[in-house]
Design an enzyme around this catalytic site. Structure first.
Site, short mmCIF file in Angstrom:
data_model
loop_
_atom_site.label_atom_id
_atom_site.label_comp_id
_atom_site.label_asym_id
_atom_site.label_seq_id
_atom_site.Cartn_x
_atom_site.Cartn_y
_atom_site.Cartn_z
N GLN A 148 0.85 -1.15 0.51
CA GLN A 148 0.04 -0.11 0.02
C GLN A 148 0.97 1.02 -0.04
O GLN A 148 1.52 1.23 0.68
CB GLN A 148 -1.12 -0.49 0.88
N PHE A 149 0.21 2.38 -0.85
CA PHE A 149 1.15 3.56 -0.67
C PHE A 149 1.78 3.96 0.32
O PHE A 149 0.25 3.79 1.61
CB PHE A 149 0.48 4.34 -1.06
N TYR A 154 4.47 -0.81 7.27
CA TYR A 154 3.72 -1.65 7.61
C TYR A 154 3.47 -2.64 6.85
O TYR A 154 3.13 -4.55 6.63
CB TYR A 154 2.03 -1.13 7.72
#
Ligand code: NDP
Length: 248
Positions: A148-149, A154
């Protein structure tokens, strides 16, 4: 008959609270764990749960500390009973494009979301191995599957949880222990609600079901994986994401 003990890290959080409640409903003796040093907050949470009919125990440990996890697990095994279900749910975000991400942001996410899983699992596993029974359930994320961008830290930590789950499941299958992960999509908790509203609306627009998930929808899957009905499932990842990411 004595109750089965389940330990839920991050048990006071948005998803953790629902998992803890669901397991209580199913008859488990649940220990919810918190990093929060303000014990009054934990007491208040415990009271709110009790008033709602959920009797929960609370323990404190920073999952980034191996020693703190070892101490806590030892205390629970001694004072509460054998831990048969471990739910690794503690997690944080420190979002930023990699260009702007500093080392503390990387370290905080990796040490909480990935080292934390090692620190808790290693300490609980030693007990589970001697009893040849156990359920380990890791709360990963859709963003560990697809990236994810703004979430290199994470996404890396959550993808690492999948590798950990698959490898450990093979090591302990013969010992009666299953190890699985759940990958939630966007679930309406504080972690997600702190995302800028415009970005959040864009995220929801990308979900085929056009809504965020509810914490209870994760708790239901935890309950299934912890049950004897899921006895032949190990090394698996269960996506719960409203169709946001599909794979096989
Ligand atoms: P919350 O922020 O509500 O809960 C996270 C919990 O983690 C808190 O209860 C916090 O404890 C605990 N925690 C954080 N750092 C530590 C630490 N060092 N030691 C011990 N506990 C710690 O988040 P959610 O409920 O939304 O998320 C729960 C899990 O689900 C996380 O792993 C998250 O990555 C994952 N997830 C969430 C999604 C979502 O959309 N919400 C989507 C995909 C995955 P306390 O504050 O009590 O001290």
């Amino acid at each position: 008959m004595s109750q089965t003990v389940a330990l839920v890290t991050g048990g006071l959080g948005g998803i953790g609270t629902e998992i803890s409640r669901k397991l209580v409903e199913q008859g488990y003796l649940v220990v919810a764990t918190t990093f929060n040093k303000e014990i009054e907050k934990a007491d208040e949470w415990q009271l709110v749960q009790k008033e709602a009919g959920f009797d929960l125990l609370v323990e404190e440990a920073d999952v980034t500390s191996f020693e703190a996890c070892a101490d806590m697990v030892g205390r629970i095994e001694k004072n509460v009973g054998p831990i048969e279900v471990l739910v690794n749910c503690a997690g944080i975000t420190r979002d930023s494009f990699l260009k702007n991400m500093d080392e503390p942001m990387w370290d905080a996410v990796l040490s909480t979301n990935l080292d934390g899983v090692f620190n808790m699992t290693k300490n609980v596993l030693d007990f589970m191995l001697t009893r040849t029974h156990g359920r380990i359930i890791n709360i990963s994320s859709v963003n560990g599957q697809r990236g994810q961008f703004g979430q290199t830290n994470y996404s890396a930590a959550k993808a690492g949880m999948h590798g950990f789950t698959m490898a450990l499941s093979q090591e302990v299958a013969r010992k009666g222990i299953t190890v699985n992960s759940i990958s939630p999509g966007y679930i309406a908790t504080q972690m997600v609600m702190k995302i800028d509203e415009e970005i959040r609306n864009d995220l929801v627009a990308q979900i085929p079901m056009q809504r965020m998930g509810e914490p209870a929808e994760i708790a239901n899957v935890v309950n299934f994986l912890a049950s004897s009905d899921a006895g032949y499932i190990t090394g698996a990842n269960i996506p719960v994401n409203g169709g946001l990411f599909t794979s096989f």
